[in-house]
Design an enzyme around this catalytic site. Structure first.
Site, PDB file in Angstrom:
ATOM      1  N   HIS A   1     -38.122   3.217  28.793  1.00 35.81           N
ATOM      2  CA  HIS A   1     -39.412   2.552  28.897  1.00 35.81           C
ATOM      3  C   HIS A   1     -40.020   2.423  27.502  1.00 35.81           C
ATOM      4  CE1 HIS A   1     -40.666   6.891  29.316  1.00 35.81           C
ATOM      5  NE2 HIS A   1     -41.481   6.493  28.369  1.00 35.81           N
TER       6      HIS A   1
HETATM    7  P1  TYD Z   1     -41.416   9.673  32.594  1.00 29.57           P
HETATM    8  O1  TYD Z   1     -42.336   9.424  31.448  1.00 29.57           O
HETATM    9  O2  TYD Z   1     -40.946   8.502  33.377  1.00 29.57           O
HETATM   10  O3  TYD Z   1     -40.159  10.526  32.106  1.00 29.57           O
HETATM   11  P2  TYD Z   1     -39.005  10.208  31.059  1.00 29.57           P
HETATM   12  O4  TYD Z   1     -39.481   9.202  30.093  1.00 29.57           O
HETATM   13  O5  TYD Z   1     -38.728  11.503  30.437  1.00 29.57           O
HETATM   14  O6  TYD Z   1     -37.817   9.734  31.796  1.00 29.57           O
HETATM   15  O7  TYD Z   1     -42.103  10.740  33.557  1.00 29.57           O
HETATM   16  C1  TYD Z   1     -41.412  11.333  34.639  1.00 29.57           C
HETATM   17  C2  TYD Z   1     -42.427  11.615  35.739  1.00 29.57           C
HETATM   18  O8  TYD Z   1     -43.385  12.557  35.286  1.00 29.57           O
HETATM   19  C3  TYD Z   1     -43.192  10.375  36.182  1.00 29.57           C
HETATM   20  O9  TYD Z   1     -43.341  10.441  37.573  1.00 29.57           O
HETATM   21  C4  TYD Z   1     -44.533  10.524  35.519  1.00 29.57           C
HETATM   22  C5  TYD Z   1     -44.712  12.029  35.371  1.00 29.57           C
HETATM   23  N1  TYD Z   1     -45.449  12.392  34.156  1.00 29.57           N
HETATM   24  C6  TYD Z   1     -46.723  12.908  34.273  1.00 29.57           C
HETATM   25  O10 TYD Z   1     -47.274  13.048  35.374  1.00 29.57           O
HETATM   26  N2  TYD Z   1     -47.394  13.267  33.140  1.00 29.57           N
HETATM   27  C7  TYD Z   1     -46.838  13.135  31.910  1.00 29.57           C
HETATM   28  O11 TYD Z   1     -47.487  13.469  30.887  1.00 29.57           O
HETATM   29  C8  TYD Z   1     -45.510  12.580  31.793  1.00 29.57           C
HETATM   30  C9  TYD Z   1     -44.860  12.391  30.450  1.00 29.57           C
HETATM   31  C10 TYD Z   1     -44.861  12.233  32.949  1.00 29.57           C
END
Ligand code: TYD
Length: 137
Positions: A51
């Protein structure tokens, strides 16, 4: 794109007991910190990220183990090996990122300039490219 300055060496305060690194907003963290989180216990062969963020800026430090971060500005893709607790990767907004090859002991600590906000995410690479092009138009 990813200038050398975006992977910064952190100053280690060491003495005979070991090492310490201090992170201070506005000094070695180039934005106001609203949030910190860390990724750990990543299962084998798992990749994360995929992303970009419209506004969010982040700084990532692999405080244990290693992982590879791909940073893509829509034109160039660069792989950065994060394998040292003394190096910090600054990830500006509008950069596609992927994280691969987490070692079992990897702990990736991230400081963020904004609270969590799902609407700041661009989770489709095609949409990311469209927004990069619109921004340059
Ligand atoms: P995501 O940013 O998609 O993870 P990555 O980039 O590591 O693959 O986040 C994973 C899940 O965690 C998503 O459901 C959102 C949640 N999340 C939070 O609630 N707070 C946060 O600060 C972060 C980074 C993620």
């Amino acid at each position: 794109m990813l200038g050398a300055k975006e992977l910064v060496d952190l100053r280690v305060i060491g003495d005979e007991r070991g090492s310490l690194i201090a992170l201070e907003q506005g000094q070695n963290i180039p934005f106001d910190i609203k949030r910190a989180y860390y990724i750990f216990g990543t299962q084998p062969d798992v990749s994360r990220g995929f992303h970009a963020h419209r506004r969010l800026e982040q700084m990532a430090i692999c405080v244990s183990g290693s992982c590879k971060m791909i940073i893509d500005d829509g034109e160039t893709r660069e792989t950065v090996l994060l394998d040292s607790s003394t190096k910090a990767l600054i990830i500006r907004n509008m950069l596609w990122r992927e994280m691969h090859e987490f070692s079992p002991d990897c702990v990736l600590l991230v400081f963020a300039s904004e609270h969590f906000n799902e609407s700041d995410y661009i989770r489709s690479y095609d949409q990311f490219i469209r927004e990069v092009k619109n921004g340059k138009a």
